[in-house]
Design a protein around this motif. Sequence first.
Motif, short mmCIF file in Angstrom:
data_model
loop_
_atom_site.label_atom_id
_atom_site.label_comp_id
_atom_site.label_asym_id
_atom_site.label_seq_id
_atom_site.Cartn_x
_atom_site.Cartn_y
_atom_site.Cartn_z
N ASN A 200 0.86 -1.19 0.00
CA ASN A 200 0.00 0.00 0.00
C ASN A 200 0.89 1.23 0.00
O ASN A 200 1.40 1.64 1.04
CB ASN A 200 -0.92 -0.01 1.22
N ASP A 201 1.11 1.79 -1.18
CA ASP A 201 2.05 2.90 -1.35
C ASP A 201 3.44 2.44 -0.89
O ASP A 201 3.99 1.51 -1.46
CB ASP A 201 1.57 4.14 -0.59
N THR A 257 -2.60 -0.38 -4.10
CA THR A 257 -2.52 0.84 -4.92
C THR A 257 -3.02 0.58 -6.33
O THR A 257 -3.76 1.38 -6.90
CB THR A 257 -1.07 1.35 -4.96
#
Length: 317
Positions: A200-201, A257
Amino acid sequence: MKRFSLLLIISLFLIVLAACGSSAESSEGEDAEGKETNETVTVNHELGETEVPKNPENVVVFDYGIVDTLDTLGVEVAGVAKGNIPSYLEKYESETYANIGSLKEPDFEKIAEVDPDVIIISGRQASVADQLEEIAPTIHLGVDTTRYMDSFEENMATVGEIFGKEAEIEEELATIEESIASVNDKAEENEENGLIILANDDKISAYGPSSRFGLIHDVLGVPAADEGIEASTHGMNVSPEYVMEEDPDLLYVVDRTAAITEDDSAAEEMVENDLVKNTKAYENDNIFYLDPDYWYLSGGGLASVTEMIDEIDASLE
């Protein structure tokens, strides 16, 4: 002659009477096409017990796994939550389908305008279920990941009963069960452990058995590299050092993402850093980027579960 005429009149009267009775019975139990009307199905779900109409015409759905399932079965829906619709379900972006809000923020006004016969939700909408219930019968058909296959099969049976698709559901589930058995055999033969991470990122979280992605361990039989990961929706925050120390044979990556944006390249650069390159998974080319449409957005559908099983099957070749 008079007696014959009297008998004829009585016979005709009885025929007409029987026809009227049959017609009345048909109008109460069936429509002009012979389909049952006013029939309901009692659904036991996570939020309680709800009566929903059999073969509802206006259906709005928040759970993409259920949208996936209804699409597979050829059942039309009136509205879906738009914004992050999986690419393989992109037809639901069309104006043909009402936009009932986002997964976290239902558009109550639009839903009321659609006037649905039933509303199907999952975890993200559970907190507003009472408000949705004021509009139409509302049922929670999200998958319980702590008992993935039992929960999935129960949901599919419910869908089959509501929409008269019992035979189709039974056939689809039989095929899925065969695939699961095949993957289990491969996992047992390989004896390779696996670690699941969500990218996530610039952050990563690890998932183990009974978790959101625990299907890999609990159902498909891939041993967990770390049995101590606490089951949770958001996973356990970890670092590249953790991944290196656990040194999994197989590393499964779900890119959040990529699921919610059009950027599908960031995860690889972030995950395959100098530390992770020291793992057996990297050295043996066993890092697998799972399709986030299926794993993050629409798990629990007939199509998505089939594809998820196939991806793990391919990773064990």
